[in-house]
Design an enzyme around this catalytic site. Sequence first.
Site, PDB file in Angstrom:
ATOM      1  N   ALA A 131       0.813  -1.223   0.000  1.00  0.00           N
ATOM      2  CA  ALA A 131       0.000   0.000   0.000  1.00  0.00           C
ATOM      3  C   ALA A 131       0.849   1.277   0.000  1.00  0.00           C
ATOM      4  O   ALA A 131       0.655   2.168  -0.835  1.00  0.00           O
ATOM      5  CB  ALA A 131      -0.934  -0.023   1.204  1.00  0.00           C
TER       6      ALA A 131
ATOM      7  N   ARG B 270       2.820  10.642 -11.276  1.00  0.00           N
ATOM      8  CA  ARG B 270       1.848  11.653 -11.698  1.00  0.00           C
ATOM      9  C   ARG B 270       2.354  13.066 -11.410  1.00  0.00           C
ATOM     10  O   ARG B 270       2.022  14.008 -12.117  1.00  0.00           O
ATOM     11  CB  ARG B 270       0.512  11.428 -10.975  1.00  0.00           C
ATOM     12  CG  ARG B 270      -0.252  10.205 -11.464  1.00  0.00           C
ATOM     13  CD  ARG B 270      -1.725  10.251 -11.066  1.00  0.00           C
ATOM     14  NE  ARG B 270      -1.907  10.280  -9.622  1.00  0.00           N
ATOM     15  CZ  ARG B 270      -1.952   9.198  -8.849  1.00  0.00           C
ATOM     16  NH1 ARG B 270      -1.830   8.001  -9.389  1.00  0.00           N
ATOM     17  NH2 ARG B 270      -2.122   9.299  -7.540  1.00  0.00           N
TER      18      ARG B 270
ATOM     19  N   CYS C 231      -6.167  -6.190   3.322  1.00  0.00           N
ATOM     20  CA  CYS C 231      -7.368  -6.111   4.157  1.00  0.00           C
ATOM     21  C   CYS C 231      -8.410  -7.148   3.745  1.00  0.00           C
ATOM     22  O   CYS C 231      -9.331  -7.457   4.504  1.00  0.00           O
ATOM     23  CB  CYS C 231      -7.960  -4.708   4.071  1.00  0.00           C
ATOM     24  SG  CYS C 231      -6.720  -3.424   4.295  1.00  0.00           S
TER      25      CYS C 231
ATOM     26  N   ASP D 294       3.168   1.093   7.135  1.00  0.00           N
ATOM     27  CA  ASP D 294       3.247   0.392   8.425  1.00  0.00           C
ATOM     28  C   ASP D 294       4.633   0.414   9.065  1.00  0.00           C
ATOM     29  O   ASP D 294       4.793  -0.061  10.187  1.00  0.00           O
ATOM     30  CB  ASP D 294       2.822  -1.072   8.248  1.00  0.00           C
ATOM     31  CG  ASP D 294       1.317  -1.243   8.173  1.00  0.00           C
ATOM     32  OD1 ASP D 294       0.610  -0.235   8.032  1.00  0.00           O
ATOM     33  OD2 ASP D 294       0.848  -2.404   8.255  1.00  0.00           O
TER      34      ASP D 294
ATOM     35  N   ASN E 164      -1.798   4.351   2.486  1.00  0.00           N
ATOM     36  CA  ASN E 164      -2.075   4.971   1.182  1.00  0.00           C
ATOM     37  C   ASN E 164      -1.860   6.478   1.218  1.00  0.00           C
ATOM     38  O   ASN E 164      -1.279   7.065   0.304  1.00  0.00           O
ATOM     39  CB  ASN E 164      -3.511   4.665   0.754  1.00  0.00           C
ATOM     40  CG  ASN E 164      -3.608   3.316   0.071  1.00  0.00           C
ATOM     41  OD1 ASN E 164      -3.320   3.201  -1.109  1.00  0.00           O
ATOM     42  ND2 ASN E 164      -3.981   2.290   0.822  1.00  0.00           N
TER      43      ASN E 164
ATOM     44  N   LYS F  68     -28.401   3.803  22.918  1.00  0.00           N
ATOM     45  CA  LYS F  68     -28.749   2.631  22.119  1.00  0.00           C
ATOM     46  C   LYS F  68     -30.010   2.988  21.342  1.00  0.00           C
ATOM     47  O   LYS F  68     -30.994   3.441  21.943  1.00  0.00           O
ATOM     48  CB  LYS F  68     -29.011   1.455  23.059  1.00  0.00           C
ATOM     49  CG  LYS F  68     -29.081   0.154  22.346  1.00  0.00           C
ATOM     50  CD  LYS F  68     -28.998  -1.013  23.291  1.00  0.00           C
ATOM     51  CE  LYS F  68     -29.134  -2.270  22.450  1.00  0.00           C
ATOM     52  NZ  LYS F  68     -29.257  -3.463  23.201  1.00  0.00           N
TER      53      LYS F  68
ATOM     54  N   TYR G 119     -31.916  12.240   6.145  1.00  0.00           N
ATOM     55  CA  TYR G 119     -32.871  11.292   6.740  1.00  0.00           C
ATOM     56  C   TYR G 119     -33.857  10.772   5.699  1.00  0.00           C
ATOM     57  O   TYR G 119     -34.410  11.542   4.912  1.00  0.00           O
ATOM     58  CB  TYR G 119     -33.657  11.958   7.882  1.00  0.00           C
ATOM     59  CG  TYR G 119     -34.977  11.257   8.164  1.00  0.00           C
ATOM     60  CD1 TYR G 119     -34.981   9.949   8.655  1.00  0.00           C
ATOM     61  CD2 TYR G 119     -36.206  11.876   7.905  1.00  0.00           C
ATOM     62  CE1 TYR G 119     -36.176   9.278   8.882  1.00  0.00           C
ATOM     63  CE2 TYR G 119     -37.395  11.216   8.125  1.00  0.00           C
ATOM     64  CZ  TYR G 119     -37.380   9.919   8.609  1.00  0.00           C
ATOM     65  OH  TYR G 119     -38.550   9.258   8.815  1.00  0.00           O
TER      66      TYR G 119
ATOM     67  N   TRP H  21     -34.110  11.348  13.854  1.00  0.00           N
ATOM     68  CA  TRP H  21     -32.912  11.742  14.602  1.00  0.00           C
ATOM     69  C   TRP H  21     -31.891  10.628  14.418  1.00  0.00           C
ATOM     70  O   TRP H  21     -32.063   9.534  14.967  1.00  0.00           O
ATOM     71  CB  TRP H  21     -33.206  11.917  16.105  1.00  0.00           C
ATOM     72  CG  TRP H  21     -33.967  13.174  16.398  1.00  0.00           C
ATOM     73  CD1 TRP H  21     -35.303  13.290  16.571  1.00  0.00           C
ATOM     74  CD2 TRP H  21     -33.415  14.486  16.552  1.00  0.00           C
ATOM     75  NE1 TRP H  21     -35.643  14.587  16.819  1.00  0.00           N
ATOM     76  CE2 TRP H  21     -34.492  15.357  16.807  1.00  0.00           C
ATOM     77  CE3 TRP H  21     -32.125  15.013  16.472  1.00  0.00           C
ATOM     78  CZ2 TRP H  21     -34.310  16.729  17.003  1.00  0.00           C
ATOM     79  CZ3 TRP H  21     -31.952  16.374  16.678  1.00  0.00           C
ATOM     80  CH2 TRP H  21     -33.039  17.212  16.934  1.00  0.00           C
TER      81      TRP H  21
HETATM   82  P1  FAD Z   1       3.083  -3.955   3.966  1.00  0.00           P
HETATM   83  O1  FAD Z   1       1.731  -4.377   3.522  1.00  0.00           O
HETATM   84  O2  FAD Z   1       3.694  -4.658   5.127  1.00  0.00           O
HETATM   85  O3  FAD Z   1       4.068  -4.023   2.729  1.00  0.00           O
HETATM   86  C1  FAD Z   1       5.426  -3.785   2.852  1.00  0.00           C
HETATM   87  C2  FAD Z   1       6.154  -4.583   1.791  1.00  0.00           C
HETATM   88  O4  FAD Z   1       7.529  -4.267   1.875  1.00  0.00           O
HETATM   89  C3  FAD Z   1       6.049  -6.099   1.986  1.00  0.00           C
HETATM   90  O5  FAD Z   1       5.481  -6.695   0.842  1.00  0.00           O
HETATM   91  C4  FAD Z   1       7.489  -6.545   2.180  1.00  0.00           C
HETATM   92  O6  FAD Z   1       7.782  -7.783   1.546  1.00  0.00           O
HETATM   93  C5  FAD Z   1       8.267  -5.416   1.535  1.00  0.00           C
HETATM   94  N1  FAD Z   1       9.631  -5.292   2.064  1.00  0.00           N
HETATM   95  C6  FAD Z   1      10.003  -5.259   3.367  1.00  0.00           C
HETATM   96  N2  FAD Z   1      11.345  -5.137   3.453  1.00  0.00           N
HETATM   97  C7  FAD Z   1      11.805  -5.105   2.174  1.00  0.00           C
HETATM   98  C8  FAD Z   1      13.113  -4.996   1.614  1.00  0.00           C
HETATM   99  N3  FAD Z   1      14.190  -4.899   2.393  1.00  0.00           N
HETATM  100  N4  FAD Z   1      13.255  -5.002   0.280  1.00  0.00           N
HETATM  101  C9  FAD Z   1      12.153  -5.098  -0.522  1.00  0.00           C
HETATM  102  N5  FAD Z   1      10.898  -5.202  -0.042  1.00  0.00           N
HETATM  103  C10 FAD Z   1      10.738  -5.199   1.286  1.00  0.00           C
HETATM  104  N6  FAD Z   1      -6.054  -1.876   7.267  1.00  0.00           N
HETATM  105  C11 FAD Z   1      -7.186  -1.138   7.147  1.00  0.00           C
HETATM  106  O7  FAD Z   1      -7.104   0.098   7.065  1.00  0.00           O
HETATM  107  N7  FAD Z   1      -8.426  -1.756   7.093  1.00  0.00           N
HETATM  108  C12 FAD Z   1      -8.565  -3.091   7.157  1.00  0.00           C
HETATM  109  O8  FAD Z   1      -9.680  -3.618   7.078  1.00  0.00           O
HETATM  110  C13 FAD Z   1      -7.393  -3.884   7.323  1.00  0.00           C
HETATM  111  N8  FAD Z   1      -7.497  -5.231   7.406  1.00  0.00           N
HETATM  112  C14 FAD Z   1      -6.360  -5.971   7.478  1.00  0.00           C
HETATM  113  C15 FAD Z   1      -6.473  -7.365   7.535  1.00  0.00           C
HETATM  114  C16 FAD Z   1      -5.334  -8.149   7.597  1.00  0.00           C
HETATM  115  C17 FAD Z   1      -5.464  -9.623   7.682  1.00  0.00           C
HETATM  116  C18 FAD Z   1      -4.052  -7.540   7.583  1.00  0.00           C
HETATM  117  C19 FAD Z   1      -2.803  -8.366   7.633  1.00  0.00           C
HETATM  118  C20 FAD Z   1      -3.923  -6.158   7.555  1.00  0.00           C
HETATM  119  C21 FAD Z   1      -5.077  -5.369   7.488  1.00  0.00           C
HETATM  120  N9  FAD Z   1      -4.996  -3.968   7.442  1.00  0.00           N
HETATM  121  C22 FAD Z   1      -6.132  -3.218   7.358  1.00  0.00           C
HETATM  122  C23 FAD Z   1      -3.683  -3.296   7.477  1.00  0.00           C
HETATM  123  C24 FAD Z   1      -3.141  -3.038   6.077  1.00  0.00           C
HETATM  124  O9  FAD Z   1      -3.163  -4.201   5.321  1.00  0.00           O
HETATM  125  C25 FAD Z   1      -1.718  -2.503   6.201  1.00  0.00           C
HETATM  126  O10 FAD Z   1      -1.780  -1.310   6.953  1.00  0.00           O
HETATM  127  C26 FAD Z   1      -1.094  -2.241   4.847  1.00  0.00           C
HETATM  128  O11 FAD Z   1      -0.887  -3.421   4.146  1.00  0.00           O
HETATM  129  C27 FAD Z   1       0.242  -1.540   5.033  1.00  0.00           C
HETATM  130  O12 FAD Z   1       0.872  -1.391   3.806  1.00  0.00           O
HETATM  131  P2  FAD Z   1       2.429  -1.146   3.730  1.00  0.00           P
HETATM  132  O13 FAD Z   1       2.730  -0.986   2.295  1.00  0.00           O
HETATM  133  O14 FAD Z   1       2.814  -0.061   4.644  1.00  0.00           O
HETATM  134  O15 FAD Z   1       3.094  -2.425   4.365  1.00  0.00           O
END
Ligand code: FAD
Length: 446
Positions: free
Chosen positions: A12, A23, A44, A283, A305, A361, A426, A434
């Site tokens: 993401a 862009r 997600c 993350d 994002n 509620k 509404y 309400w």
């Molecule tokens: P990541 O998804 O962790 O991607 C990071 C990428 O970096 C990974 O693919 C990894 O392989 C790569 N990477 C790491 N180190 C290296 C390196 N040295 N060289 C090259 N590549 C590397 N969020 C919501 O807002 N709503 C939801 O409903 C929700 N549901 C979720 C359900 C599940 C089961 C999970 C697991 C997460 C959920 N999340 C949700 C959280 C959301 O998925 C994460 O916040 C999001 O994926 C974060 O994206 P990211 O790109 O920061 O990190």
Amino acid sequence: MPKRLVVIGGVAGGTSAAAKAKRTNREWEIRIFEKGPYVSYGGCGLPYLVGGEIAKKEDLIVRWPHQFEEQGIGVSVNSEVKEIDTSKGEVEVFHAEEGVTRRYGYDALVVATGARPFVPPIPGVDLEGVYVLRTPLDGEAIRMALESGKVKKAVVVGGGFIGVEMCEALLNQGVGVTMVELMEQILPPMDPDIANLVQERLEKAGVEVMTGCGVEAFEGRESLERVVAGGSAIDAQLAVLAIGVRPNVELAKAAGVSTGPTGAIAANERMETNVPGIFTAGDCAEALHLVTGEPVYIPLGTTANKMGRVAGTNAVGGDATFKGVLGTSIIKALDLGVAMTGLSEKDAQKRGIPYQVARIKGRDRAHYYPGSHPITVKLLYHSESRRLLGGQIVSHWTAAKRIDAIATAVYAEMTVDDFARQDFAYSPPFSPVWDPMLTAANRAVK
Ligand code: FAD
């Protein structure tokens, strides 16, 4: 020679940064390096891949590498960045498929390395049948185990958002579920009065919920047979660890990038780290909390994002800011929707913030309209300034997205009295005259 942006991590945060950078400034050469086999997938959606609502892992892919290439963004999968050399402006990348290491120059870098599931050193944690859920491959592995017909009972370790979603997924697959949560309540970010409504619903659906106890061991000869928790042995052929994540910061730290008090990468509102030319998103990064002004680590796809867009814009010479987060989140728990934004009572107490609560509620539609359901709305506001601090909702799953209106009001620093004056739409199929959010706010006004 065109300037070069390197993005590390292709989910993401990383893909948002790369797409926005292209862009913003088409002159730059942009390349994403991703350690795993997939980029740009909807993590997600993984619980729904496990539960069977989504047919196959490929359906979760938002954009394939060739689609990025068509946009002028280079993508290398199965390519792990091993080192960032800030003195030369280079990254060292191991391309697993070719088994070779190459160095690539950069003028700007976005670190979007994300997070990894926390795996505690519990005896037996490496047994076959014990899973984490982070990537499409994890989701597929759990789904295949379920479809093998060998899994009759499963244990979900952790009662957070993903743990609750996993309970639903496993129930959908006809498996008996026990949830084990170390805290005294499930959904630890929420208040117990709200979380208990969800626990009751899970229990009604047959989930055995054990709170206040941790897993002591995973046991079995070749694969998982039992999970020991709270002193008792629970028969289970499958367990899913859903006890939080740890930010992937090691690579950036080795290059001199600072982490903040949460342990995640610290950045300013332009998503710049302390190292010139290195930006971050997702993350792996912390953010400011918009109510307390403190750095927090609330890893969410929405945030990743938004941070990615800002990091990508600024990395190629644009100008954008990311102000912070409220931790606004929502999950579906069977037929319930559970949502929160801003501070909980627990958060306010921890920080000594004086607050009051308005909790009601009601019904999510006009009572006479078919299919109306109960809804609980809880608002938190500052005792003196009356500023809205946060909100929580439990309702039928179709009604909980109301949380966004509360999030907007908290962001805008509205008082609960201002919020009570909002002009919400509404019509009987959508709400009572309400809206329950206004009823809650009016409770505070009274
Ligand atoms: P990541 O998804 O962790 O991607 C990071 C990428 O970096 C990974 O693919 C990894 O392989 C790569 N990477 C790491 N180190 C290296 C390196 N040295 N060289 C090259 N590549 C590397 N969020 C919501 O807002 N709503 C939801 O409903 C929700 N549901 C979720 C359900 C599940 C089961 C999970 C697991 C997460 C959920 N999340 C949700 C959280 C959301 O998925 C994460 O916040 C999001 O994926 C974060 O994206 P990211 O790109 O920061 O990190």
